[in-house]
Design a protein around this motif. Structure first.
Motif, PDB file in Angstrom:
ATOM      1  N   ASN A 189      -0.946  -1.224   8.258  1.00 32.88           N
ATOM      2  CA  ASN A 189       0.142  -1.844   7.478  1.00 32.88           C
ATOM      3  C   ASN A 189      -0.368  -2.587   6.244  1.00 32.88           C
ATOM      4  O   ASN A 189       0.088  -3.684   5.925  1.00 32.88           O
ATOM      5  CB  ASN A 189       0.966  -2.811   8.346  1.00 32.88           C
ATOM      6  N   LEU A 190      -1.318  -1.963   5.537  1.00 35.07           N
ATOM      7  CA  LEU A 190      -1.845  -2.603   4.333  1.00 35.07           C
ATOM      8  C   LEU A 190      -0.759  -2.715   3.263  1.00 35.07           C
ATOM      9  O   LEU A 190      -0.705  -3.707   2.522  1.00 35.07           O
ATOM     10  CB  LEU A 190      -3.041  -1.807   3.793  1.00 35.07           C
ATOM     11  N   ASP A 191       0.135  -1.731   3.180  1.00 37.50           N
ATOM     12  CA  ASP A 191       1.200  -1.773   2.170  1.00 37.50           C
ATOM     13  C   ASP A 191       2.119  -2.973   2.389  1.00 37.50           C
ATOM     14  O   ASP A 191       2.510  -3.650   1.431  1.00 37.50           O
ATOM     15  CB  ASP A 191       2.009  -0.471   2.215  1.00 37.50           C
ATOM     16  N   ALA A 192       2.465  -3.239   3.653  1.00 32.89           N
ATOM     17  CA  ALA A 192       3.343  -4.377   3.943  1.00 32.89           C
ATOM     18  C   ALA A 192       2.653  -5.693   3.625  1.00 32.89           C
ATOM     19  O   ALA A 192       3.280  -6.640   3.127  1.00 32.89           O
ATOM     20  CB  ALA A 192       3.771  -4.345   5.408  1.00 32.89           C
ATOM     21  N   ARG A 193       1.360  -5.766   3.868  1.00 31.53           N
ATOM     22  CA  ARG A 193       0.612  -6.995   3.578  1.00 31.53           C
ATOM     23  C   ARG A 193       0.529  -7.230   2.070  1.00 31.53           C
ATOM     24  O   ARG A 193       0.698  -8.363   1.596  1.00 31.53           O
ATOM     25  CB  ARG A 193      -0.793  -6.902   4.183  1.00 31.53           C
ATOM     26  N   VAL A 194       0.264  -6.169   1.319  1.00 30.37           N
ATOM     27  CA  VAL A 194       0.169  -6.302  -0.137  1.00 30.37           C
ATOM     28  C   VAL A 194       1.526  -6.661  -0.729  1.00 30.37           C
ATOM     29  O   VAL A 194       1.624  -7.464  -1.670  1.00 30.37           O
ATOM     30  CB  VAL A 194      -0.375  -5.005  -0.756  1.00 30.37           C
ATOM     31  N   LYS A 195       2.597  -6.105  -0.153  1.00 27.85           N
ATOM     32  CA  LYS A 195       3.939  -6.447  -0.615  1.00 27.85           C
ATOM     33  C   LYS A 195       4.230  -7.924  -0.396  1.00 27.85           C
ATOM     34  O   LYS A 195       4.819  -8.592  -1.253  1.00 27.85           O
ATOM     35  CB  LYS A 195       4.973  -5.582   0.112  1.00 27.85           C
ATOM     36  N   GLU A 196       3.813  -8.452   0.753  1.00 26.91           N
ATOM     37  CA  GLU A 196       3.992  -9.876   1.033  1.00 26.91           C
ATOM     38  C   GLU A 196       3.178 -10.719   0.058  1.00 26.91           C
ATOM     39  O   GLU A 196       3.643 -11.769  -0.415  1.00 26.91           O
ATOM     40  CB  GLU A 196       3.568 -10.175   2.474  1.00 26.91           C
ATOM     41  N   ALA A 197       1.965 -10.269  -0.262  1.00 22.54           N
ATOM     42  CA  ALA A 197       1.132 -11.004  -1.216  1.00 22.54           C
ATOM     43  C   ALA A 197       1.786 -11.069  -2.590  1.00 22.54           C
ATOM     44  O   ALA A 197       1.744 -12.101  -3.273  1.00 22.54           O
ATOM     45  CB  ALA A 197      -0.246 -10.356  -1.307  1.00 22.54           C
ATOM     46  N   LYS A 198       2.418  -9.985  -2.985  1.00 26.11           N
ATOM     47  CA  LYS A 198       3.104  -9.970  -4.285  1.00 26.11           C
ATOM     48  C   LYS A 198       4.304 -10.909  -4.270  1.00 26.11           C
ATOM     49  O   LYS A 198       4.571 -11.623  -5.253  1.00 26.11           O
ATOM     50  CB  LYS A 198       3.541  -8.550  -4.619  1.00 26.11           C
ATOM     51  N   MET A 199       5.036 -10.944  -3.139  1.00 27.40           N
ATOM     52  CA  MET A 199       6.199 -11.824  -3.038  1.00 27.40           C
ATOM     53  C   MET A 199       5.772 -13.293  -3.098  1.00 27.40           C
ATOM     54  O   MET A 199       6.502 -14.133  -3.638  1.00 27.40           O
ATOM     55  CB  MET A 199       6.952 -11.552  -1.729  1.00 27.40           C
ATOM     56  N   GLN A 200       4.588 -13.593  -2.565  1.00 26.41           N
ATOM     57  CA  GLN A 200       4.079 -14.963  -2.610  1.00 26.41           C
ATOM     58  C   GLN A 200       3.329 -15.263  -3.910  1.00 26.41           C
ATOM     59  O   GLN A 200       2.701 -16.314  -4.026  1.00 26.41           O
ATOM     60  CB  GLN A 200       3.156 -15.211  -1.410  1.00 26.41           C
ATOM     61  N   LYS A 201       3.371 -14.302  -4.837  1.00 27.57           N
ATOM     62  CA  LYS A 201       2.827 -14.462  -6.183  1.00 27.57           C
ATOM     63  C   LYS A 201       1.314 -14.680  -6.196  1.00 27.57           C
ATOM     64  O   LYS A 201       0.777 -15.448  -6.986  1.00 27.57           O
ATOM     65  CB  LYS A 201       3.530 -15.618  -6.905  1.00 27.57           C
TER      66      LYS A 201
END
Length: 446
Positions: free
Chosen positions: A403-415
């Protein structure tokens, strides 16, 4: 004259023997066997007789799946852990340390269900009606379809269930109930086992959903026989410190859904509520500091940004202390740092802490632990705008995580501005990804 039959029962797990033993062969408890009297032996023999019914095997293709009816609790976090809501006729066991919020949560859930014109019976053997009413007023959980009963007799509770058509039954707690048919004290192994069997029969026959609150032992397991967790359909545990705001509700058994989901609650003046903004609860923004690194872990289907803190200091008697992370995995990382990088920490204290009371059970946080330890050892600050994601192997390689994509998406949301990971996500997230396949590359980046 026939010799009287002797039966000894372990007060910790319920194991029975024909003679007294110093150590229980089932659970390992010492000096836990007690002798049962004649009435207790007769009741055990009576309840152990099972009527054999003639049955025949059926082809799996011919078996029809019964439709599962779920009722929403109007609490998003609890519904998530339960797998979508309450199932008719299910038996749910909730455990946790004192003051963690078990009674508060179930009283609020009972009120939510009562608003849907569902009759809810809340049975308490620990508090008076006035105490429960005071807590209900504070939680804004007063509803005409929510009924309170202070009772510890199972027979009286069964009689009350016959008076109205209840759909939900809440027992607070199972260790306070007793049955008049069993000659032992409330909370004993025999009482807990037989009362749970009776509650299970009531739940299945009448389609009533039963919530049971269970006390826990010093070891953190639910008090009573181990069979208690085998009989119920769902086992939930509250985690977290009672002195802190955040609580984690984790599923360890669920016959109607997945056990990988975790519910996150926040204690407020109005009781336990679903944490709305959980992303910022487990890490802090600010200037770069030494000994702190951020990673993104998966709790079920939910990614969480978590801060890993490390403190390394020279000591004559080195210590290793871990909170929220696996101690054995930390020892492996320290040995790896000495072998591959030459950072010898044999004469240093190493303390690792996961903020927010989260317990990390996956290996995706290994890279952040390495970064935090090296940062503290070299007194080299790490930017709070970067996140470390990756599993560290014994040969010093950094491996991919799921689930690397979901983790990176969360990182982007947290700026976050950058991510250090062993590979790039499949989808472009417009965030800088620094590829690191070995620990040496991480040190060069730092």
């Amino acid at each position: 004259m026939a010799k009287a039959k002797l039966v000894f029962e372990c007060s910790a797990c319920g194991n029975r023997q024909s003679k007294w033993m110093g150590k229980c062969p089932e659970c390992g408890s010492w000096d836990s066997f007690i002798e049962l009297n004649k009435e207790q032996i007769e009741f055990i023999e009576k309840t152990s007789k099972v009527v054999q019914k003639n049955s025949c095997a059926q082809e799996i293709c011919d078996i029809k799946i019964e439709e599962i009816n779920r009722i929403s609790t109007d609490d998003t976090e609890l519904d998530l852990v339960l797998g979508g809501g309450i199932v008719d006729g299910s038996l749910v066991l909730i455990g946790g340390s004192p003051g963690i919020g078990k009674s508060t949560l179930l009283l609020k859930i009972g009120s939510n269900l009562a608003k849907k014109n569902i009759n809810v019976l809340y049975v308490s053997g620990e508090e008076s009606l006035s105490q429960i009413k005071m807590r209900a007023d504070r939680l804004n959980a007063v509803n005409k379809n929510l009924f309170l009963l202070t009772e510890i007799s199972l027979e009286n509770i069964k009689n009350e269930l016959l008076q109205k058509e209840y759909k939900i039954l809440i027992i607070d707690s199972i260790q306070t109930l007793f049955s008049e048919q069993i000659a032992s004290a409330p909370g004993s192994v025999s009482q807990v086992r037989e009362i749970t069997f009776e509650l299970m029969r009531i739940a299945k026959e009448r389609g009533i959903c039963v919530f049971i609150i269970g006390h826990i032992t010093k070891e953190g397991s639910i008090a009573g026989p181990r069979i208690l967790e085998h009989m119920v359909d769902v086992v939930l545990y509250f985690e977290g410190d009672a002195s802190k705001e955040l609580r984690l509700l984790r599923g360890f058994k669920n016959r109607f859904g997945s056990t990988s989901e975790v519910g996150i609650f926040e204690m407020s003046a109005k009781g336990l509520i679903s944490a709305k903004d959980i992303a910022s609860k487990f890490f802090t923004r600010g200037k770069a500091i030494a000994g702190s690194a951020i990673t993104i872990i998966m709790e079920g289907s939910r990614p969480l940004s978590v801060e890993i803190q490390a403190l390394v200091c020279e000591s004559a008697y080195p210590k290793r202390s871990v909170t929220g992370y696996d101690r054995n995995r930390l020892d492996m990382i320290l040995a790896l740092l000495e072998r591959k990088i030459g950072i010898a920490l044999g004469h240093y204290d190493v303390f690792v802490n996961v903020t927010g009371g989260v317990k990390i059970s996956e290996t995706a946080a290994d890279l952040a632990v390495v970064a935090a330890i090296v940062s503290s050892f070299k007194n080299r600050p790490i930017s709070k705008e970067s996140a470390f994601i990756g599993e560290v192997s014994l040969n010093g390689e950094i491996r991919d995580v799921f689930n690397l994509d979901a983790r990176v998406k969360e990182a982007k949301m947290q700026k976050f501005k950058s991510i250090i990971a062993p590979s790039k996500p499949l989808e472009e997230k417009n965030i800088k990804i620094f590829i690191a396949n070995e620990i040496n590359q991480v040190l060069e980046w730092m």
